[in-house]
Design an enzyme around this catalytic site. Sequence first.
Site, PDB file in Angstrom:
ATOM      1  N   MET A 174      -3.578  -9.913   3.759  1.00  0.00           N
ATOM      2  CA  MET A 174      -4.790 -10.343   3.259  1.00  0.00           C
ATOM      3  C   MET A 174      -4.817 -10.946   1.850  1.00  0.00           C
ATOM      4  O   MET A 174      -4.456 -10.330   1.146  1.00  0.00           O
ATOM      5  CB  MET A 174      -5.938  -9.513   3.543  1.00  0.00           C
ATOM      6  N   SER A 185       0.750  -5.793   5.613  1.00  0.00           N
ATOM      7  CA  SER A 185      -0.623  -5.453   5.581  1.00  0.00           C
ATOM      8  C   SER A 185      -1.077  -6.166   6.800  1.00  0.00           C
ATOM      9  O   SER A 185      -0.728  -6.087   7.948  1.00  0.00           O
ATOM     10  CB  SER A 185      -1.143  -5.953   4.294  1.00  0.00           C
ATOM     11  N   GLN A 186      -2.166  -7.122   6.629  1.00  0.00           N
ATOM     12  CA  GLN A 186      -2.808  -7.874   7.600  1.00  0.00           C
ATOM     13  C   GLN A 186      -1.884  -8.556   8.406  1.00  0.00           C
ATOM     14  O   GLN A 186      -2.002  -9.048   9.615  1.00  0.00           O
ATOM     15  CB  GLN A 186      -3.789  -8.616   7.166  1.00  0.00           C
ATOM     16  N   ASP A 217      -2.364   5.235   0.588  1.00  0.00           N
ATOM     17  CA  ASP A 217      -3.051   4.000   0.785  1.00  0.00           C
ATOM     18  C   ASP A 217      -4.522   4.094   0.601  1.00  0.00           C
ATOM     19  O   ASP A 217      -5.337   4.715   1.160  1.00  0.00           O
ATOM     20  CB  ASP A 217      -2.591   3.370   2.476  1.00  0.00           C
ATOM     21  N   HIS A 248      -0.972   0.953  -1.029  1.00  0.00           N
ATOM     22  CA  HIS A 248      -0.736  -0.194  -0.441  1.00  0.00           C
ATOM     23  C   HIS A 248       0.252  -1.336  -1.032  1.00  0.00           C
ATOM     24  O   HIS A 248      -0.032  -1.854  -2.009  1.00  0.00           O
ATOM     25  CB  HIS A 248      -2.012  -0.756  -0.170  1.00  0.00           C
TER      26      HIS A 248
END
Length: 351
Positions: free
Chosen positions: A82, A154-155, A273, A329
């Site tokens: 993201m 991630s995303q 995270d 993260h």
Amino acid sequence: VPLLCFALLVPAFANAKPDSVTATDAFLELMSLWKVSPESLADLIRKSDLAAIAQLPNVTAFDNTEKPRATSEYPLVFAHGMGDSCFNPGMSQITDLSAKRAGVYGVCIPTGNNLATDTMNGFFMDMDKNVEIFTEKVRADPKLANGFHAIGFSQGNSILRGYIQKYNDPPVNTVIHVHGTVSGVAGFPQCNPSGIFCKLLANLCGDFVYNSIAQKGLFQADYFRDPNKIESGYKKYSQLAVWNNEGENGVNKTISENFLKTQKFVMVKALEDTMVFPNEGEWWGHFKDGSHTEILTMKETEWYKKDLFGLRTADLDGRIIFETTPGNHLKFTEEELFGWIDKYILSKANE
């Protein structure tokens, strides 16, 4: 679009005080900037605390230049997080060096045709549409026609999961999910929903995401899994519910069949995270339904116990592998990244 929930992001973008802008004003400001200068809005997002930007901190700290002992049978495909983009220097560097490490062709697949649209499609284009574009670009690349390995950040892991479950043709052989949103999220980035304020914010977001407009207008709404609204909205509207085979339309066996075409799932969890809540979701777990504090491991979830999309079958076959990184993260090192490539992508070739 869930206006109020999304508009709360603006103070992070503009470095404004939270009380200096109303939700409506913030949303209008975002839309105005998106129309006038999408490049400027993309730049604000990349500089915000919400962006999940992948980059290697110190390439010289690990010898990636040595000739690999063997090469992978399949090319490497990357999916960014993201606020990031395949056109950013970090993702370009990771793609190039990883491909060199494996001795194969490597490519980062964007869902936009330039930095601005690739960044913004990670917000203003729904999850299923992102997967469709990703699939089109994979199938248009003749070098991927016989299959590939995939690494998501991630995303981007939601896109990889969607591709695997909806299509997986050409097939993903091994997927490495780095700090992924594969099980969805139940909290706001940088805001743990176990606290009073952040729980309130998570509940507020849950009130806005479960309708057809939000699900078609905001990527993050599509994988938001509110444990307090499973029956009241999630199962009816959520794109994630469909992928989990938890939706009102019942079980789609094709999802499980496609999932099991992939031979290895490497799940990498960031132990500290603050973007993905709960971070156990990076290992296929989640909050227990009805709670923002009680966390279920993968084997305790209903989607595992009922084998709703093939996860239990894959695990019993030894295909689910767990790794961790010690920090926050996407705070991984080049040694860790290349180590995963050596261990899970090159290991058979090296034997």
